[in-house]
Motif scaffolding. Sequence first.
Motif, PDB file in Angstrom:
ATOM      1  N   MET A  81      67.703  56.274  11.827  1.00 36.49           N
ATOM      2  CA  MET A  81      67.562  57.650  12.387  1.00 36.49           C
ATOM      3  C   MET A  81      66.423  58.206  11.936  1.00 36.49           C
ATOM      4  SD  MET A  81      71.053  59.680  12.579  1.00 36.49           S
ATOM      5  CE  MET A  81      71.742  59.405  13.996  1.00 36.49           C
ATOM      6  N   GLY A  82      65.770  57.730  10.876  1.00 30.93           N
ATOM      7  CA  GLY A  82      64.616  58.469  10.285  1.00 30.93           C
ATOM      8  C   GLY A  82      63.410  58.123  11.062  1.00 30.93           C
ATOM      9  N   ALA A  83      63.208  57.127  11.558  1.00 27.67           N
ATOM     10  CA  ALA A  83      62.047  56.665  12.400  1.00 27.67           C
ATOM     11  C   ALA A  83      62.322  57.320  13.827  1.00 27.67           C
ATOM     12  CB  ALA A  83      61.811  55.259  12.450  1.00 27.67           C
ATOM     13  N   PRO A  84      61.273  57.886  14.663  1.00 27.29           N
ATOM     14  CA  PRO A  84      61.540  58.417  16.208  1.00 27.29           C
ATOM     15  C   PRO A  84      61.623  57.206  16.989  1.00 27.29           C
ATOM     16  CG  PRO A  84      59.018  58.739  15.087  1.00 27.29           C
ATOM     17  CD  PRO A  84      59.944  58.215  14.112  1.00 27.29           C
ATOM     18  N   GLN A  85      62.257  57.256  17.820  1.00 24.51           N
ATOM     19  CA  GLN A  85      62.615  56.050  19.027  1.00 24.51           C
ATOM     20  C   GLN A  85      61.358  56.151  19.980  1.00 24.51           C
ATOM     21  OE1 GLN A  85      66.462  56.097  20.693  1.00 24.51           O
ATOM     22  NE2 GLN A  85      67.287  55.626  18.633  1.00 24.51           N
ATOM     23  N   ARG A  86      60.593  54.860  20.245  1.00 30.53           N
ATOM     24  CA  ARG A  86      59.661  54.888  21.266  1.00 30.53           C
ATOM     25  C   ARG A  86      60.364  54.898  22.609  1.00 30.53           C
ATOM     26  NH1 ARG A  86      55.335  50.277  19.565  1.00 30.53           N
ATOM     27  NH2 ARG A  86      54.774  51.478  17.660  1.00 30.53           N
ATOM     28  N   SER A  87      59.728  55.487  23.448  1.00 32.49           N
ATOM     29  CA  SER A  87      60.269  55.684  24.808  1.00 32.49           C
ATOM     30  C   SER A  87      59.916  54.256  25.479  1.00 32.49           C
ATOM     31  CB  SER A  87      59.383  56.620  25.814  1.00 32.49           C
ATOM     32  OG  SER A  87      59.658  56.626  27.040  1.00 32.49           O
ATOM     33  N   LYS A  88      61.171  53.839  26.106  1.00 31.38           N
ATOM     34  CA  LYS A  88      61.171  52.499  26.904  1.00 31.38           C
ATOM     35  C   LYS A  88      60.361  52.673  28.209  1.00 31.38           C
ATOM     36  CE  LYS A  88      64.956  50.865  24.272  1.00 31.38           C
ATOM     37  NZ  LYS A  88      66.415  50.443  24.231  1.00 31.38           N
ATOM     38  N   VAL A  89      60.238  53.861  28.636  1.00 34.73           N
ATOM     39  CA  VAL A  89      59.537  53.933  29.985  1.00 34.73           C
ATOM     40  C   VAL A  89      58.309  53.907  29.779  1.00 34.73           C
ATOM     41  CG1 VAL A  89      59.482  55.318  31.963  1.00 34.73           C
ATOM     42  CG2 VAL A  89      61.496  55.053  30.964  1.00 34.73           C
ATOM     43  N   LYS A  90      57.415  53.360  30.673  1.00 36.68           N
ATOM     44  CA  LYS A  90      55.763  53.344  30.521  1.00 36.68           C
ATOM     45  C   LYS A  90      55.356  53.993  31.903  1.00 36.68           C
ATOM     46  CE  LYS A  90      54.273  49.518  28.073  1.00 36.68           C
ATOM     47  NZ  LYS A  90      53.138  48.268  27.748  1.00 36.68           N
ATOM     48  N   LYS A  91      54.176  54.632  31.725  1.00 34.49           N
ATOM     49  CA  LYS A  91      53.595  55.289  32.994  1.00 34.49           C
ATOM     50  C   LYS A  91      53.057  54.027  33.668  1.00 34.49           C
ATOM     51  CE  LYS A  91      52.517  59.858  30.991  1.00 34.49           C
ATOM     52  NZ  LYS A  91      51.619  60.661  30.833  1.00 34.49           N
ATOM     53  N   ILE A  92      52.732  54.136  35.091  1.00 32.90           N
ATOM     54  CA  ILE A  92      52.341  53.329  35.899  1.00 32.90           C
ATOM     55  C   ILE A  92      50.742  53.707  35.793  1.00 32.90           C
ATOM     56  CG2 ILE A  92      51.786  52.511  38.024  1.00 32.90           C
ATOM     57  CD1 ILE A  92      54.806  53.079  38.709  1.00 32.90           C
ATOM     58  N   GLN A  93      49.856  52.768  35.551  1.00 33.49           N
ATOM     59  CA  GLN A  93      48.504  53.183  35.272  1.00 33.49           C
ATOM     60  C   GLN A  93      47.742  52.725  36.756  1.00 33.49           C
ATOM     61  OE1 GLN A  93      47.082  55.017  33.153  1.00 33.49           O
ATOM     62  NE2 GLN A  93      48.735  55.227  32.059  1.00 33.49           N
ATOM     63  N   THR A  94      48.099  53.230  37.791  1.00 31.73           N
ATOM     64  CA  THR A  94      47.077  52.871  39.002  1.00 31.73           C
ATOM     65  C   THR A  94      46.096  53.932  39.180  1.00 31.73           C
ATOM     66  OG1 THR A  94      48.917  54.184  40.360  1.00 31.73           O
ATOM     67  CG2 THR A  94      49.270  51.912  40.159  1.00 31.73           C
ATOM     68  N   SER A  95      45.189  53.667  40.208  1.00 30.67           N
ATOM     69  CA  SER A  95      44.372  54.843  40.467  1.00 30.67           C
ATOM     70  C   SER A  95      44.829  56.114  41.201  1.00 30.67           C
ATOM     71  CB  SER A  95      43.284  54.173  41.366  1.00 30.67           C
ATOM     72  OG  SER A  95      43.754  53.751  42.554  1.00 30.67           O
ATOM     73  N   TYR A  96      45.918  55.878  41.778  1.00 33.11           N
ATOM     74  CA  TYR A  96      46.595  57.100  42.682  1.00 33.11           C
ATOM     75  C   TYR A  96      47.230  57.933  41.471  1.00 33.11           C
ATOM     76  CZ  TYR A  96      49.689  59.707  45.025  1.00 33.11           C
ATOM     77  OH  TYR A  96      50.608  60.961  45.612  1.00 33.11           O
ATOM     78  N   VAL A  97      47.828  57.301  40.452  1.00 34.78           N
ATOM     79  CA  VAL A  97      48.456  58.096  39.285  1.00 34.78           C
ATOM     80  C   VAL A  97      47.547  58.861  38.847  1.00 34.78           C
ATOM     81  CG1 VAL A  97      49.781  58.041  37.347  1.00 34.78           C
ATOM     82  CG2 VAL A  97      50.560  56.627  39.418  1.00 34.78           C
ATOM     83  N   ILE A  98      46.531  58.196  38.369  1.00 31.35           N
ATOM     84  CA  ILE A  98      45.318  58.739  37.498  1.00 31.35           C
ATOM     85  C   ILE A  98      44.641  59.992  38.191  1.00 31.35           C
ATOM     86  CG2 ILE A  98      42.936  58.146  36.501  1.00 31.35           C
ATOM     87  CD1 ILE A  98      43.958  55.390  35.955  1.00 31.35           C
ATOM     88  N   GLN A  99      44.308  59.561  39.472  1.00 28.37           N
ATOM     89  CA  GLN A  99      43.866  60.650  40.157  1.00 28.37           C
ATOM     90  C   GLN A  99      44.795  61.987  40.329  1.00 28.37           C
ATOM     91  OE1 GLN A  99      43.300  59.561  44.445  1.00 28.37           O
ATOM     92  NE2 GLN A  99      41.988  61.340  44.764  1.00 28.37           N
TER      93      GLN A  99
END
Length: 123
Positions: A1-19
């Motif tokens: 509980m002391g350590a924050p949990q990392r999100s298991k969801v990653k962002k999609i790094q495509t050119s459309y998303v970046i745009q």
Amino acid sequence: MGAPQRSKVKKIQTSYVIQQEKQEHKKARRRKKKVIRFSIVATMALAASSLFLYTMTAQSSAIDEQLKTKEQLEEKLRTLQQDEQRLKEEIKKLNDDQYIAELARKQYFLSKEGEIIFITPDE
């Protein structure tokens, strides 16, 4: 509980998303600039209206003061005109010898020859 949990969801790094992220970021900056511009214009409008109201009240009080002064001067003019009229009448009367004789008898207790002056007390 002391350590924050990392999100298991990653962002999609495509050119459309970046745009799309860049466009959202630009929109947010534009909105922020609009808000700043609006607040500056609103502040300037508030300052201008405050200055306008201050000027109006100052001029209004000055006008009221001048109107009072004008009324006082008009009253003084009326009294001076009445005095002038009275003095003109007095000048006309002083050109009459009978009036001068009567005035001399009243004010300086002068009398004609053989005339006796009796002074009665004023009530």
